[in-house]
Design a protein around this motif. Structure first.
Motif, PDB file in Angstrom:
ATOM      1  N   LYS A  70      20.773 -61.975-122.488  1.00 50.69           N
ATOM      2  CA  LYS A  70      21.079 -60.342-122.517  1.00 50.69           C
ATOM      3  C   LYS A  70      21.930 -59.942-123.785  1.00 50.69           C
ATOM      4  O   LYS A  70      21.177 -58.890-124.510  1.00 50.69           O
ATOM      5  N   CYS A  73      18.886 -59.768-126.661  1.00 54.34           N
ATOM      6  CA  CYS A  73      17.835 -58.903-126.093  1.00 54.34           C
ATOM      7  C   CYS A  73      18.400 -57.567-126.166  1.00 54.34           C
ATOM      8  O   CYS A  73      17.831 -56.555-126.799  1.00 54.34           O
ATOM      9  N   GLU A  74      19.331 -57.276-125.214  1.00 57.03           N
ATOM     10  CA  GLU A  74      19.867 -55.904-125.458  1.00 57.03           C
ATOM     11  C   GLU A  74      20.762 -55.439-126.298  1.00 57.03           C
ATOM     12  O   GLU A  74      20.712 -54.360-126.576  1.00 57.03           O
ATOM     13  N   GLN A 178      10.480 -56.795-121.615  1.00 58.79           N
ATOM     14  CA  GLN A 178      11.219 -57.557-122.467  1.00 58.79           C
ATOM     15  C   GLN A 178      10.458 -57.621-123.790  1.00 58.79           C
ATOM     16  O   GLN A 178      11.248 -57.535-124.908  1.00 58.79           O
ATOM     17  N   TYR A 181      11.648 -54.629-125.808  1.00 59.22           N
ATOM     18  CA  TYR A 181      12.842 -54.677-126.433  1.00 59.22           C
ATOM     19  C   TYR A 181      12.806 -55.422-127.472  1.00 59.22           C
ATOM     20  O   TYR A 181      13.548 -55.152-128.469  1.00 59.22           O
TER      21      TYR A 181
END
Length: 183
Positions: A70, A73-74, A178, A181
């Motif tokens: 996370k 990715c975020e 995903q 992102y």
């Protein structure tokens, strides 16, 4: 026993950090240049602890792996930043987690079952387990019950197939998100 001791790795790292290249250092100490780079990076990040011998394989929980993925990715953290933040020694570990997460979502981060699967024995039904009510039924009643049970099994199979199809669609949608992102 480990191939290289902590003292040996420290000598290699000190030689490399004194201004010599990784290829030259590798030739002098008869190790591959990638080992020189890896040990130097570990030493810079973690000090002497980065050169310690591992006694056993480090295992990570699914929650921890998810937090790491996370963060990448975020938050858009780089692999190097993530390694430092979560104290992970290898970028290959992070790449592996990312790949598994992209392919299977959070289920991909779960550990796989190891070893041979246990074989299940089918329970044996004895005549004593049949009730008196089943023995008293007529031929027509038994055929009617059989048709009902077959319809119930067909319904449950269809329901299971629909649920499976929904899960696959969710995975595809999750993968698409995903990918958006990461790109």
């Amino acid at each position: 026993m480990a191939k290289y001791s902590q003292e040996f790795k420290l000598k290699v790292v000190e030689h490399y950090l004194s201004g010599h290249g990784d290829s030259v250092t590798g030739q002098i100490f008869n190790v591959h240049r990638s080992d020189v780079q890896k040990w130097s990076k570990a030493f810079k990040l973690y000090g002497m602890a980065g050169l310690e011998l591992r006694r056993s394989k480090t295992t990570f929980t699914v929650e921890f792996k998810y937090q790491v993925v996370k963060a990448i990715c975020e938050e858009g953290a780089s692999l190097r930043e993530t390694m430092q933040r979560f104290h992970i020694k290898e970028t290959s570990t992070l790449r592996d987690w990312l790949k598994k997460y992209k392919e299977n979502g959070i289920d991909g981060l779960k550990p796989k079952a190891r070893g041979r699967p246990k074989s299940m024995l089918k329970p044996k039904i004895t005549r004593a387990q049949y009730t008196q009510a089943d023995q008293d039924k007529t031929h027509e009643e038994l055929l009617e019950e059989l048709a009902y049970l077959r319809a119930e099994v067909a319904f449950l199979k269809k329901r299971r197939a629909l649920i499976q199809k929904q899960k696959e669609q969710e995975k595809v949608e999750q993968q698409r998100l995903q990918d958006s992102y990461l790109n």
